[in-house]
Design an enzyme around this catalytic site. Structure first.
Site, short mmCIF file in Angstrom:
data_model
loop_
_atom_site.label_atom_id
_atom_site.label_comp_id
_atom_site.label_asym_id
_atom_site.label_seq_id
_atom_site.Cartn_x
_atom_site.Cartn_y
_atom_site.Cartn_z
N ASP A 348 109.10 51.24 51.80
CA ASP A 348 108.87 52.54 52.43
C ASP A 348 109.98 53.50 52.02
OD1 ASP A 348 107.22 53.87 54.83
OD2 ASP A 348 109.33 54.46 55.02
N ILE A 349 109.60 54.74 51.64
CA ILE A 349 110.57 55.76 51.22
C ILE A 349 111.27 56.30 52.46
CG2 ILE A 349 110.89 57.94 50.01
CD1 ILE A 349 108.35 57.39 48.46
N GLU A 391 103.65 57.04 52.27
CA GLU A 391 104.84 56.77 51.47
C GLU A 391 105.14 55.29 51.41
OE1 GLU A 391 106.46 57.68 55.65
OE2 GLU A 391 104.73 58.20 54.42
#
Length: 472
Positions: A348-349, A391
């Site tokens: 996950d960003i 994301e």
């Protein structure tokens, strides 16, 4: 004894006096028998055929059955004649025009990127058809110009096929593609109108045809890894057969010699019959193979669109789930969890919402593609990165234990952290948090592993982000 009329004969056979009329609607057996006599006589070998009576004779002329059959079928002699070269050229031209017309009707149904190649293929087919028509019409005056122009059209037709294939596979136009046809046309006109060298003309035409056909074969073979379509192999085989025939034709004329008065209209030359039939396979069978080539590419594009994320180009969630379930089942069957080494990571960003809020969704999309490219380049072997949504990404690993899975996660994290995102003057450092899960006995299915990896991801976020956590 006076001859009886047919009416008297029928009356006597019916058992009534001559001159009387039988009952209306009654057909006697004698009448039917008389009517069947011509058929019986014809089976015996001849039929009495009366002709108009004249004062000189009252006889009946008998003709053999063959004569009558010939009279009844005035076109029978035409169908017994062998096919001549002019007819073969005409039929081949019609077949080429028909196939070019079919390709033209389907032109608008093709995707935009394929239309230039389809246009070049259709023009090449029409050039071949025009050259074939001129070969059939060498009786036109002056015949030498007609013959030279026909050869030129065929050479440029083969050039058009090569250009169409290059466009289909995304190659740019090059001047050398047209060079063989240009040089061959100049040589053919000089050998036909100037030197009147029939053998030289045949040799030049054969060399140019072979060069263009071999270039098509080389291009098709070079696409083996990119294009696994069976129609590509069929087309390559077709070009190979035609090229082999052209080379054989040149060798044949070199071996037997060429009569200075040679003409493609000679009925006795079997090569004149074979040449248009073989060459016509390219615009006829070749056009069908080209359409199948387009159809298979469209099918692959639809399959890729259904399995690929449109923004990042990575496999989408559907492909992720299908591949993950297949690998999970294989790991279960492999005979031991330690031996299987199946693992996955949820990536996950960090602070991605802030990027969208401060710089807009367009910059956010570019950042997603940036991270996706970094993850893909950092993966090794059978490792599969996929976009799960938003994301969030998922990476599938194989042959990993808990320790090596932690190292693989660190490899992905560092790949993103060490490559800041740049868009114009904007430079943004990006980081990712990763949750890992290695296959355990308690995992009932692929979703259970995803849930454990998600829990590990939440733990990484809670611990400060830009971290890798392994699920217990």
């Amino acid at each position: 004894m006076a001859a009886r009329s047919s009416g008297q004969n029928r009356a006597l056979c019916d058992g009534r006096p001559a001159g009387t009329v039988p009952e209306k609607g009654v057909r006697t057996s004698c009448t039917l028998a008389l009517r069947s006599i011509p058929g019986l006589v014809s089976q015996l070998g001849s039929v009495p055929v009366p002709f108009r009576r004249s004062p000189a004779t009252d006889a009946v002329k008998r003709r053999p059955l063959g004569t009558i059959a010939a009279c009844r079928s005035p076109h029978a002699a035409f169908f017994r004649r062998p096919m001549d070269p002019i007819s073969i050229f005409a039929i081949a031209a019609l077949m080429m025009l028909a196939n070019g017309g079919v390709l033209g009707l389907m032109h608008k149904d093709l995707p935009e990127p394929m239309r230039p190649a389809a246009t070049s293929w259709r023009i090449a087919t029409l050039l071949l058809a025009s050259g074939t028509i001129l070969f059939a019409a060498q009786g036109l005056q002056p015949p030498a110009y007609t013959l030279a122009l026909a050869n030129a059209l065929v050479m440029f037709g083969f050039t058009g096929y090569l250009r169409a294939l290059r466009q289909f596979y995304g190659q740019k136009d090059r001047l050398w593609v047209a060079a063989p046809a240009l040089l061959g046309t100049a040589a053919v006109f000089w050998l036909t109108l100037g030197a009147n060298d029939v053998a030289g003309r045949i040799l030049v035409v054969s060399v140019v045809w072979s060069a263009l056909l071999l270039a098509c074969i080389a291009l098709l073979v070079s696409q083996e890894r990119r294009d696994e379509a069976r129609s590509r192999r069929v087309m390559a085989a077709l070009f190979t057969v035609v090229s082999a025939f052209v080379l054989f034709r040149a060798g044949y004329f070199v071996a037997v010699g060429v009569n200075p008065a040679f003409s493609v209209h000679w009925d006795g030359a079997w090569m004149n019959l074979a040449t248009p039939l073989v060459v016509a396979t390219l615009p006829v069978i070749g056009t069908t193979a080209f359409l199948l080539l387009c159809s298979e590419r469209i099918r692959r594009q639809w399959e890729r669109a259904a399995s690929t994320d449109y923004l990042t180009g990575l496999p989408n969630r559907r492909t992720l789930v299908e591949t993950g379930e297949r690998r999970f089942a294989s790991a279960r069957v492999a005979g031991g969890l330690a031996a299987s080494g199946f693992a996955l990571g949820v990536v996950d960003i960090d602070h991605f919402k802030r990027i969208n809020d401060e710089h807009g969704h367009e910059i956010g999309d570019v950042a997603l593609k940036h991270v996706a490219a970094l993850l893909q380049s950092a993966c090794r072997g059978a490792e599969l990165p996929a976009r799960q949504g938003g994301e969030e990404f998922v990476v599938l690993f194989e042959d990993l234990n808990a320790q090596s899975a932690q190292a693989a996660g660190e490899r992905l994290r560092q790949a993103v952290a060490q490559s800041p995102f740049m868009a114009g003057d904007l430079v943004l450092p990006l980081t990712v948090s990763i949750g890992l899960a290695v296959l355990q006995e308690a995992d009932a299915n692929f979703d259970s592993m995803l849930r454990r990896a998600d829990e590990a991801l939440y733990a990484a976020k809670a611990a400060g982000r830009n971290r890798v956590e392994l699920a217990r």
